[in-house]
Design a protein around this motif. Structure first.
Motif, PDB file in Angstrom:
ATOM      1  N   UNK A 167     -16.966  37.682  37.338  1.00 29.95           N
ATOM      2  CA  UNK A 167     -16.527  36.902  36.003  1.00 29.95           C
ATOM      3  C   UNK A 167     -16.688  35.553  35.865  1.00 29.95           C
ATOM      4  N   UNK A 168     -16.597  34.964  37.134  1.00 31.52           N
ATOM      5  CA  UNK A 168     -17.325  32.468  36.655  1.00 31.52           C
ATOM      6  C   UNK A 168     -18.677  32.902  37.045  1.00 31.52           C
ATOM      7  N   UNK A 169     -18.933  33.897  37.370  1.00 26.86           N
ATOM      8  CA  UNK A 169     -21.036  34.097  37.786  1.00 26.86           C
ATOM      9  C   UNK A 169     -22.023  34.680  36.689  1.00 26.86           C
ATOM     10  N   UNK A 170     -21.476  35.645  36.366  1.00 29.77           N
ATOM     11  CA  UNK A 170     -22.042  36.130  35.539  1.00 29.77           C
ATOM     12  C   UNK A 170     -21.698  36.350  33.786  1.00 29.77           C
ATOM     13  N   UNK A 171     -20.429  35.685  34.343  1.00 28.67           N
ATOM     14  CA  UNK A 171     -19.374  35.987  32.751  1.00 28.67           C
ATOM     15  C   UNK A 171     -19.183  37.081  32.060  1.00 28.67           C
ATOM     16  N   UNK A 172     -19.355  38.845  32.734  1.00 26.14           N
ATOM     17  CA  UNK A 172     -19.119  39.167  32.669  1.00 26.14           C
ATOM     18  C   UNK A 172     -17.378  39.994  33.144  1.00 26.14           C
ATOM     19  N   UNK A 223     -21.167  21.571  39.220  1.00 26.82           N
ATOM     20  CA  UNK A 223     -21.339  20.561  40.304  1.00 26.82           C
ATOM     21  C   UNK A 223     -20.439  21.581  41.439  1.00 26.82           C
ATOM     22  N   UNK A 224     -19.682  22.139  41.878  1.00 28.90           N
ATOM     23  CA  UNK A 224     -18.854  23.148  42.213  1.00 28.90           C
ATOM     24  C   UNK A 224     -20.407  24.428  43.284  1.00 28.90           C
ATOM     25  N   UNK A 225     -20.910  24.451  42.240  1.00 35.43           N
ATOM     26  CA  UNK A 225     -21.864  25.078  42.742  1.00 35.43           C
ATOM     27  C   UNK A 225     -22.997  24.710  43.544  1.00 35.43           C
ATOM     28  N   UNK A 226     -22.665  23.414  42.702  1.00 33.60           N
ATOM     29  CA  UNK A 226     -24.587  22.122  43.139  1.00 33.60           C
ATOM     30  C   UNK A 226     -24.220  22.296  45.081  1.00 33.60           C
ATOM     31  N   UNK A 227     -22.555  21.885  45.081  1.00 34.70           N
ATOM     32  CA  UNK A 227     -22.241  21.811  46.500  1.00 34.70           C
ATOM     33  C   UNK A 227     -22.593  22.551  47.195  1.00 34.70           C
ATOM     34  N   UNK A 228     -21.740  23.564  46.356  1.00 32.51           N
ATOM     35  CA  UNK A 228     -21.955  25.036  47.896  1.00 32.51           C
ATOM     36  C   UNK A 228     -23.407  25.630  48.482  1.00 32.51           C
ATOM     37  N   UNK A 229     -24.978  24.973  47.258  1.00 34.60           N
ATOM     38  CA  UNK A 229     -25.833  25.157  47.773  1.00 34.60           C
ATOM     39  C   UNK A 229     -26.013  24.552  48.404  1.00 34.60           C
ATOM     40  N   UNK A 239     -15.059  26.818  44.035  1.00 32.54           N
ATOM     41  CA  UNK A 239     -14.236  27.342  42.391  1.00 32.54           C
ATOM     42  C   UNK A 239     -13.188  27.850  42.995  1.00 32.54           C
ATOM     43  N   UNK A 240     -12.260  27.655  44.308  1.00 35.62           N
ATOM     44  CA  UNK A 240     -10.913  27.938  44.076  1.00 35.62           C
ATOM     45  C   UNK A 240     -10.506  29.188  43.236  1.00 35.62           C
ATOM     46  N   UNK A 241     -10.726  29.754  43.114  1.00 39.60           N
ATOM     47  CA  UNK A 241     -10.664  31.151  42.759  1.00 39.60           C
ATOM     48  C   UNK A 241     -10.788  33.003  43.302  1.00 39.60           C
ATOM     49  N   UNK A 242     -11.070  32.097  44.646  1.00 42.30           N
ATOM     50  CA  UNK A 242     -11.832  33.497  45.699  1.00 42.30           C
ATOM     51  C   UNK A 242     -12.534  33.744  45.289  1.00 42.30           C
ATOM     52  N   UNK A 243     -13.079  34.841  46.564  1.00 36.80           N
ATOM     53  CA  UNK A 243     -14.244  35.458  46.182  1.00 36.80           C
ATOM     54  C   UNK A 243     -14.328  36.986  46.109  1.00 36.80           C
ATOM     55  N   UNK A 244     -13.561  37.040  45.119  1.00 31.73           N
ATOM     56  CA  UNK A 244     -13.239  39.390  45.468  1.00 31.73           C
ATOM     57  C   UNK A 244     -14.354  39.446  44.287  1.00 31.73           C
ATOM     58  N   UNK A 245     -15.266  40.988  44.577  1.00 30.64           N
ATOM     59  CA  UNK A 245     -16.585  40.428  43.639  1.00 30.64           C
ATOM     60  C   UNK A 245     -15.997  40.757  41.765  1.00 30.64           C
TER      61      UNK A 245
END
Length: 530
Positions: free
Chosen positions: A321-326, A392-398, A310-316
């Motif tokens: 925001x990006x995975x749970x939409x909150x 697709x970015x997450x699918x590649x990671x999985x 995703x290229x946006x960092x992995x801070x909590x």
């Protein structure tokens, strides 16, 4: 140096508004019947006409020393501190000579810098007034509120706690918090690349997150808020332990140890590197027996591997925001939390720590929701169709995680689904799918994926793909001509000497194969005629 101090220095005004000049002007005496007088500094023997006693006259220190005012006549010279000023006070019986407006120093010319500084000060004052007018009247600060925790008596002493119980249907963003209860140990172990997590009872896991007086770690960093969460049935209990004052850590640490003794594992975000080492140090410093080590699931490591594309960092908060939409509203910045706590210790408002406790509680809810969401999405690659709406970015990671875990079937399913992506993601997905197809003994499918990856590859990436095709055609597909064609395009992917040897070897093999084929044709007997 600010503008006011510069102006004071240029105008000769010292600190506190006192004149800093060493020279002064004698005032002109008032009244009628003034008689001409001589200068105070006139030598002895000259005729002087004395006026009645006058107020003290200020002259320069040097002139006061040179003036013929004998000590026996009662004249007094006073010096103030280190300022070169002197005051000549005549004795009551001795008049002092005065002269009309005698200047002891020439007038100083006007300094253009003074006028410039005065204009700058005026402009600054005007801007300050305009800013205050735009802001309007200042709102009064709310009265101090109570600390948002309550004291509880425990077998280990008094602790200050904030507690809440969330219902089973509570969601954090798009994910249900209770989804963490539905995870399978085998999937968690593969996702975390940690086999010890396979046999854990996730009904008794403990979520942990701390707020501290700093991020430097070491003995000077104190966790003043220890956030805990665990499931009771399918409801989540959030239990936050607050350090009311420094030096009262022991009861809080004993409560933490007791809760860990009832848990099967701990779940954190960067807890392996920060939270747990810090707590372990606090146990030692407070002479409290540390609890037994539990299996530790650090979701930061999982998130880095899965969401790295995703290229946006992995801070909590990024995961939230990006995975749970909150997206949190009015959330306190983590860098301000230590200062808010120190203000509280100095007698500040206890209610100002309410956002800190809310921030910590949201982090705990996010841990539970993120764990359930990641395992749910990882479960979809078990050989069934992966949902087409997945990123697709997450699918590649999985797919990459599954490959590292040795789950090739799941990895191939995710890689094929990720090829729907565009650009670099699609290219890397095709390259990974090619590798998995070759491992499965399907060289034709592997070559097809590499050719599709070449459509969006450039530079070194394209050269690397050509090199993979060279090896595939030479060793698996036995097509030397195609191998040589791709080898000539792979120079940037290997050392010059290795590249030259590869070209020479392929050319030699092709030449030998051509000669052998020609000899084989020449050795065949001619066919008999009809």
């Amino acid at each position: 140096m600010d503008l006011k101090r510069k102006l004071a220095r240029l105008t000769g005004v010292g600190p506190g508004g006192k004149p800093a000049s060493r020279m002064a002007t004698l005032p002109e005496p008032s009244g009628e019947g003034r008689a001409p007088t001589g200068n105070v500094a006139d030598g002895p023997g000259e005729a002087n006409t004395f006026a009645p006693a006058s107020p003290p006259t200020t002259v320069s220190h040097e002139d006061a020393l040179l003036a013929p005012v004998p000590a026996e006549e009662g004249a007094k010279v006073e010096a103030r501190g280190d300022v070169s000023l002197a005051t000549v006070r005549p004795a009551p019986s001795q008049p002092v000579a005065t002269s009309p407006q005698v200047s002891l120093a020439p007038a100083r010319p006007s300094d253009p810098r003074i006028e410039s500084l005065r204009r700058m000060l005026a402009d600054w004052s005007e801007r300050q007034g305009q800013t205050a007018a735009r802001r309007g009247p200042t709102q009064p600060r709310p009265p101090p509120g109570p600390l948002p925790v309550v004291a509880q008596e425990t077998p280990h002493g008094t602790v200050h706690v904030s507690e809440r119980l969330l219902p089973p249907d509570h969601h954090h963003g798009s994910a249900p918090v209770a989804g963490a209860l539905d995870v399978e140990g085998a999937l968690v172990a593969r996702l975390a690349l940690h086999e010890d997590l396979a046999g854990v009872d996730y009904q008794r896991m403990l979520f942990l997150d701390t707020e501290t007086t700093g991020l430097a770690g070491g003995t000077g960093t104190v966790p003043f808020l220890v956030g805990l969460a665990w499931f009771e049935g399918r409801s989540l209990r959030v239990h936050q332990l607050f350090l009311r004052k420094l030096g009262e850590e022991a009861p809080m640490l004993r409560v933490l140890a007791a809760r860990m003794a009832q848990s099967s594992c701990i779940v954190t975000f960067n807890g392996k590197s920060f939270d747990w080492p810090l707590l372990r140090t606090r146990f030692v410093l407070n002479r409290v027996k540390a609890p037994a080590e539990l299996p530790h699931l650090d979701l930061l490591h999982c998130a880095r591997r899965v969401f790295k594309h995703r290229g946006a960092g992995t801070r909590l908060v990024h995961m939230e925001e990006q995975v749970l939409g909150l997206r949190r509203v009015d959330d306190v910045d983590g860098s301000l939390i230590p200062d808010l706590y120190f203000r509280y210790l100095r007698g500040g408002d206890g209610a100002s720590l309410t956002p800190v406790l809310e921030h910590n509680a949201n982090d705990l809810l996010l841990l539970a929701a993120l764990l359930g969401e990641m395992v749910r999405r990882f479960r979809a690659g078990d050989g069934t169709a992966v949902p087409r709406d997945e990123d697709p970015r997450d699918l590649l990671g999985f797919a990459s995680v599954a490959l590292r875990a040795g789950d090739h079937t799941r990895a191939r399913a995710f890689a094929r689904a990720a090829t729907r992506g565009s650009g670099t993601v699609g290219m890397e997905a095709h390259a990974l799918a090619s590798r998995l197809a070759r491992m499965a003994g399907e060289p034709e499918a592997a070559a097809d994926h590499l050719h599709q990856a070449l459509q969006s590859a450039r530079g070194f990436q394209a050269a690397s793909l050509h090199l993979e095709l060279t090896k595939l055609y030479e060793h698996a597909l036995k097509d030397l001509a195609a191998a040589l064609r791709h080898a000539r395009l792979s120079a940037a992917a290997e050392l010059p000497e290795d590249h030259r040897r590869r070209i020479v070897r392929l050319e030699g093999r092709i030449d030998r194969s051509t000669r052998a084929r020609a000899l084989d044709l020449g050795a065949r007997p001619p066919r008999p005629g009809p």
